[in-house]
Design a protein around this motif. Sequence first.
Motif, PDB file in Angstrom:
ATOM      1  N   PHE A 187      -3.438 -15.170  20.765  1.00 12.99           N
ATOM      2  CA  PHE A 187      -2.080 -14.982  20.286  1.00 12.99           C
ATOM      3  C   PHE A 187      -1.107 -15.946  20.966  1.00 12.99           C
ATOM      4  N   GLU A 188      -1.420 -17.216  20.852  1.00  7.51           N
ATOM      5  CA  GLU A 188      -0.529 -18.261  21.340  1.00  7.51           C
ATOM      6  C   GLU A 188      -0.826 -19.525  20.553  1.00  7.51           C
ATOM      7  N   LEU A 209       1.371 -15.803  11.973  1.00  7.36           N
ATOM      8  CA  LEU A 209       1.184 -14.530  11.280  1.00  7.36           C
ATOM      9  C   LEU A 209       2.353 -14.162  10.371  1.00  7.36           C
ATOM     10  N   ASN A 210       3.566 -14.471  10.806  1.00  8.26           N
ATOM     11  CA  ASN A 210       4.740 -14.024  10.033  1.00  8.26           C
ATOM     12  C   ASN A 210       5.412 -15.143   9.250  1.00  8.26           C
ATOM     13  N   LEU A 217       6.284  -8.620  -1.536  1.00 11.57           N
ATOM     14  CA  LEU A 217       5.816  -9.971  -1.246  1.00 11.57           C
ATOM     15  C   LEU A 217       4.784  -9.972  -0.123  1.00 11.57           C
ATOM     16  N   ASN A 218       5.000  -9.149   0.899  1.00 18.27           N
ATOM     17  CA  ASN A 218       4.050  -9.082   2.009  1.00 18.27           C
ATOM     18  C   ASN A 218       2.674  -8.652   1.534  1.00 18.27           C
ATOM     19  N   PHE A 219       2.645  -7.661   0.642  1.00 18.21           N
ATOM     20  CA  PHE A 219       1.371  -7.197   0.112  1.00 18.21           C
ATOM     21  C   PHE A 219       0.692  -8.296  -0.698  1.00 18.21           C
ATOM     22  N   ALA A 220       1.472  -9.003  -1.513  1.00 12.15           N
ATOM     23  CA  ALA A 220       0.908 -10.065  -2.355  1.00 12.15           C
ATOM     24  C   ALA A 220       0.392 -11.228  -1.517  1.00 12.15           C
TER      25      ALA A 220
END
Length: 205
Positions: A5-6, A17-18, A29-32
């Motif tokens: 995680f870096e 990730l985001n 949108l996040n689900f898609a």
Amino acid sequence: MESIFETNCDIESSAILNWRLSRFNNSSLNFAQMGEGFFLAAKYAAEETLKDTYNKDYDIVVFPCLFCTIHACELYLKAINMILESYLKKEKCNPQGKHDIKQLYDTMVANIKKVGEEPLGEAIKEFKAVKQFIDEVYSKTSLMDFPRYPTTDKTKDQHFYIKEKNNVYVNMNSLISLIDECGDIFNRMYWYFADKYNDENLDHI
């Protein structure tokens, strides 16, 4: 071992990730976006096993391939239902159905009818390959944890492919084609519904 995680010194080998996801709650949108990722993961894994068949890795890689394909369908169906239910002003726009993609599909069809999509038959026809895949899966089992565990989640019974004495085959080439077709259908129809029914979450992109 270095933390995963870096960032890597090479930005081209670092996932964010985001980056493609909205911070706003319950964004369809996040689900898609995650659905697209699971389709891609299934496809890449399946294709990789066919490059060198000496070790027959597809006999075990097929499980995450199937899981990712089913989960991608789940995510996209939930995304579309969120859009349609938001348009219908339902109090709860959280997708219902848990992991039951058949129920999620039936809910989507019902929502398409409720919003008055015209022509209705054409809209439903767009999902023909998706419906065929769901029907084929459910002809084998209604337990969607079958590619995740060798036994059922609740009763711990063995899944159908372990109980079967004869070989249970999955055509990997057909699976790859199905992933491509279903991924294209879901991506196209998600954005069609999002645009037509003014998904408010897309205003924040």
